[in-house]
Design a protein around this motif. Sequence first.
Motif, short mmCIF file in Angstrom:
data_model
loop_
_atom_site.label_atom_id
_atom_site.label_comp_id
_atom_site.label_asym_id
_atom_site.label_seq_id
_atom_site.Cartn_x
_atom_site.Cartn_y
_atom_site.Cartn_z
N VAL A 112 0.72 -1.11 -0.03
CA VAL A 112 0.06 -0.10 0.00
C VAL A 112 0.93 1.31 -0.05
CG1 VAL A 112 -1.87 -1.18 1.13
CG2 VAL A 112 0.04 -0.01 2.45
N PRO A 113 0.15 2.34 -0.62
CA PRO A 113 1.10 3.62 -0.70
C PRO A 113 1.40 4.59 0.79
CG PRO A 113 -1.01 4.07 -1.50
CD PRO A 113 -0.81 2.60 -1.04
N ASP A 114 0.57 4.23 1.58
CA ASP A 114 0.89 5.07 2.80
C ASP A 114 0.06 4.37 3.96
OD1 ASP A 114 -2.12 5.81 2.44
OD2 ASP A 114 -1.48 6.95 0.74
N GLU A 115 0.29 5.13 5.08
CA GLU A 115 -0.17 4.62 6.40
C GLU A 115 -1.74 4.78 6.43
OE1 GLU A 115 1.03 3.01 8.72
OE2 GLU A 115 3.23 3.33 8.11
N GLU A 116 -2.47 5.60 5.84
CA GLU A 116 -3.85 5.61 5.60
C GLU A 116 -4.45 4.47 5.16
OE1 GLU A 116 -1.99 8.14 5.28
OE2 GLU A 116 -2.58 9.74 6.63
N SER A 117 -3.83 4.04 4.03
CA SER A 117 -4.24 2.98 3.18
C SER A 117 -3.93 1.56 4.15
CB SER A 117 -3.51 2.76 2.11
OG SER A 117 -3.78 3.67 0.93
N ARG A 118 -2.89 1.54 4.72
CA ARG A 118 -2.57 0.58 5.72
C ARG A 118 -3.62 0.19 6.62
NH1 ARG A 118 1.80 -2.21 8.45
NH2 ARG A 118 3.29 -0.85 7.87
N THR A 119 -4.11 1.45 7.40
CA THR A 119 -5.08 1.25 8.44
C THR A 119 -6.29 0.67 7.84
OG1 THR A 119 -4.00 3.03 9.61
CG2 THR A 119 -6.35 2.59 10.02
N GLU A 120 -6.68 1.49 6.75
CA GLU A 120 -8.28 0.95 6.03
C GLU A 120 -7.97 -0.45 5.70
OE1 GLU A 120 -10.54 2.00 2.14
OE2 GLU A 120 -9.86 3.63 3.24
N TYR A 121 -7.01 -0.93 5.13
CA TYR A 121 -6.98 -2.32 4.55
C TYR A 121 -6.93 -3.28 5.78
CZ TYR A 121 -4.86 -6.19 1.93
OH TYR A 121 -4.58 -7.52 1.38
N GLU A 122 -5.92 -2.98 6.74
CA GLU A 122 -6.11 -4.05 7.62
C GLU A 122 -7.63 -4.11 8.42
OE1 GLU A 122 -1.40 -3.89 9.32
OE2 GLU A 122 -2.85 -2.35 10.14
N ASP A 123 -8.17 -2.73 8.75
CA ASP A 123 -9.36 -3.10 9.16
C ASP A 123 -10.50 -3.80 8.44
OD1 ASP A 123 -11.36 -1.78 11.36
OD2 ASP A 123 -12.06 -0.77 9.51
N VAL A 124 -10.50 -3.60 7.11
CA VAL A 124 -11.25 -4.41 6.34
C VAL A 124 -10.99 -5.68 6.35
CG1 VAL A 124 -12.31 -4.66 4.06
CG2 VAL A 124 -12.15 -2.44 5.11
N MET A 125 -9.75 -6.17 6.05
CA MET A 125 -9.38 -7.32 6.23
C MET A 125 -9.76 -8.35 7.28
SD MET A 125 -8.38 -8.26 3.02
CE MET A 125 -6.98 -9.83 3.15
N LYS A 126 -9.43 -7.84 8.60
CA LYS A 126 -9.79 -8.32 9.88
C LYS A 126 -11.20 -8.80 9.73
CE LYS A 126 -6.17 -6.00 12.38
NZ LYS A 126 -5.81 -5.02 13.59
N ARG A 127 -12.07 -8.19 9.41
CA ARG A 127 -13.33 -8.25 9.29
C ARG A 127 -13.71 -9.33 8.27
NH1 ARG A 127 -14.26 -2.63 9.32
NH2 ARG A 127 -15.08 -2.82 7.51
N ALA A 128 -13.12 -9.62 7.32
CA ALA A 128 -13.39 -10.40 6.21
C ALA A 128 -12.75 -11.73 6.40
CB ALA A 128 -12.86 -9.82 4.87
N VAL A 129 -11.35 -12.00 6.71
CA VAL A 129 -11.01 -13.22 6.67
C VAL A 129 -9.73 -13.26 7.73
CG1 VAL A 129 -9.15 -12.50 4.85
CG2 VAL A 129 -9.91 -14.69 5.30
#
Length: 218
Positions: free
Chosen positions: A76-93
């Motif tokens: 991911v390009p930045d920390e904002e993207s990391r935060t959003e990605y990790e949050d969504v992924m934790k709920r998905a799988v």
Amino acid sequence: MKLVWSPETASNAYIHTVQTCKSYKESSVAEYLSATAAGWNTRLIVETWTRGDPIATSVGLAVAAIHTCGRHVCIVPDEESRTEYEDVMKRAVTSKATEVMVGESSEDVVERLSGVDFMVVDSKRREFVKALGLARTSKMGAVLVCKNAMQKSIPGFKWHGVLRRGTRVVRSVFLPVGRGLDIAHVGASGCSDLKMNPSRWIKHIDPRSGEEHLFKRK
């Protein structure tokens, strides 16, 4: 050595992804890529992701890594993207195989990863060509995928023109899945290059059934 296809692993990953991605858009792309990555028993799966992008493909690749006991890396390009990605992924799988790497540009991180077996980039973003060009693929071979291939940001795209020098493309195929998947199979040492060994036919293995299909090259 080379990547070896496993229909059973592909089928298991496909079913798992179907169950996990029921509520996501682009689930057909996720299901296909998950089955393909798992079927080739890939151990290092790399993808690029930017804040706001659909998450289904990431979920499918994470599932594939679970079934191959491999490593799934999302750049991911930045920390904002990391935060959003990790949050969504934790709920998905739930997957300990997934890790997130941050770089000012995805290509900065790609060059540090060695032995890539399976890589997915988004053709809509202009940096996808640089990311492919810096990919350090596995000596056993690799599968490289451009999703959203119908919307490529770079006109006149050719696999031979963007990959690292010395990389041999054994075969490539375009599939009308989602908004298009442009897929290249990079061979292990000793594999024939398309330029040196031209063929009018491309072999493609269906990740769901394991059946082989032939596509006539134009």
